[in-house]
Every structure is written in structure tokens, then in C-alpha cells.
Design an enzyme around this catalytic site. Structure first.
Site, mmCIF file in Angstrom:
data_model
loop_
_atom_site.group_PDB
_atom_site.id
_atom_site.type_symbol
_atom_site.label_atom_id
_atom_site.label_comp_id
_atom_site.label_asym_id
_atom_site.label_seq_id
_atom_site.Cartn_x
_atom_site.Cartn_y
_atom_site.Cartn_z
ATOM 1 N N ARG A 61 0.817 -1.214 0.000
ATOM 2 C CA ARG A 61 0.000 0.000 0.000
ATOM 3 C C ARG A 61 0.845 1.256 0.000
ATOM 4 O O ARG A 61 0.373 2.327 -0.383
ATOM 5 C CB ARG A 61 -0.995 -0.022 1.157
ATOM 6 C CG ARG A 61 -2.085 -1.085 0.950
ATOM 7 C CD ARG A 61 -3.049 -1.113 2.093
ATOM 8 N NE ARG A 61 -2.364 -1.255 3.365
ATOM 9 C CZ ARG A 61 -2.652 -2.144 4.284
ATOM 10 N NH1 ARG A 61 -3.633 -2.977 4.097
ATOM 11 N NH2 ARG A 61 -1.984 -2.188 5.411
ATOM 12 N N GLU A 98 6.557 -7.928 15.704
ATOM 13 C CA GLU A 98 6.067 -8.434 16.985
ATOM 14 C C GLU A 98 5.899 -9.950 16.972
ATOM 15 O O GLU A 98 5.850 -10.581 18.017
ATOM 16 C CB GLU A 98 4.760 -7.744 17.386
ATOM 17 C CG GLU A 98 3.657 -7.818 16.375
ATOM 18 C CD GLU A 98 3.701 -6.739 15.300
ATOM 19 O OE1 GLU A 98 2.704 -6.608 14.568
ATOM 20 O OE2 GLU A 98 4.712 -6.044 15.150
#
Length: 177
Positions: A61, A98
């Protein structure tokens, strides 16, 4: 800063992609020509006097936002892609997520020390991808001007991550606490 109400073009999708997550969908902003033009103009205008020569957009994006910003700034565009997607010799950087690691690549000749680079993405969450892209820019000897995005998830503290990578500005149109 623009007075445009960008936030009204962002849809909250509860429990996507998993329960407990509220996904911020910016495709309504992309679908509206006036909103998209306002977002591109606001991002480009903020960095207009920074002497940007190249805009980098991380896959995928970041391409959709970075290319029109680059055009507005009369700058080139450099895609930062996942490994194996670029056809010529690349340089890469791996970084922690993460939940694991990821890698981005750009062509080894995409930047020069004379370049002033702006990193543009649709969303900055933890700042990990943006910081890694910034380190890639700096490793090539180019000057990192800053970061811009439509949506910043401030509750994930991306500015802390970016500050650890340098003192470049993060400009966002919609900070979400």
C-alpha cells in the site's frame, strides 16, 4: 495541515483479522477521488520544501500512496519490496516484527548519496517497517528527510521506534490513539 476530515473516510472493522482487533480500513479514502487528492496534496505539501528527490514506498500500500506523492514532489519513486520481487541486484534489510522477522529490498542503484529521501506509507503502526526502510536509505548514503503516512497508530508508539533510528520527522494525517 489540511482542514480535510480524513478520519471520516476510515472505516473501523471490529474483530478483523482476528477477535479483539479493530482494523482501520482506508480503502474508502482511496475510493473517493476528493479524499484521495486531499491526502496526497497534504502529504506532498508538508514536504514540498524539503528538497525530496526520491520517495520510497514499502510494499504494497506504500506504492499506492508513495507514487502520487512522488509525482507531486517531482521526485522519483523507489519500491521497497519483499525478497525475490525485484529483477536486478538488490540490497536488503531484515527487521523484527512483533511475531517474527521480515525483509525488504530495493535495487542497489535506486539511491545515491545525492538523494534526499522521503518514506511514505498508508499506515505506520509500530514503526518497524518504516524504521528499517530508513536504515536501508541511510546505509546507501542517501539522506533521509522524514516519514509520512495517512494513518498513524499512536497507541503502538511508532515515534519511539522511529526516534531510535534517527531524528527524522513523522507526519501523519490521522493519528489514532
Amino acid at each position: 495541515m489540511s482542514d480535510f476530515d480524513f478520519a471520516s473516510y476510515i472505516a473501523d472493522i471490529p474483530d478483523y483479522p482476528e477477535p479483539g482487533v479493530v482494523f482501520k480500513d482506508i480503502t474508502p479514502l482511496f475510493a473517493d477521488a476528493t479524499a484521495m487528492r486531499a491526502a496526497i496534496d497534504a502529504l506532498a505539501n508538508h514536504f514540498r520544501n524539503a528538497g525530496v528527490t526520491k520517495v520510497i514506498g514499502p510494499e504494497a500500500r506504500g506504492f499506492m500512496v508513495g507514487v502520487p506523492v512522488a509525482l507531486e514532489l517531482d521526485a522519483g519513486f523507489v519500491p521497497a519490496r519483499k525478497p525475490g520481487k525485484l529483477p536486478r541486484k538488490t540490497i536488503s534489510i531484515s527487521y523484527e516484527l512483533e511475531y517474527g522477522t521480515d525483509t525488504l529490498e530495493i535495487h542497489e542503484d535506486a539511491l545515491t548519496p545525492a538523494d534526499r529521501v522521503l518514506i511514505i506509507d498508508d499506515l505506520i503502526a509500530t514503526g518497524g517497517t518504516a524504521a528499517a526502510t530508513g536504515k536501508l536509505v541511510q546505509s546507501m548514503g542517501a539522506e533521509l528527510v522524514g516519514y509520512g503516512c495517512i494513518l498513524e497508530l499512536t497507541f503502538l508508539n511508532p515515534r519511539k521506534t522511529l526516534a531510535e533510528a534517527g531524528d527524522q520527522e513523522l507526519f501523519s494525517l490521522v493519528p489514532v490513539a
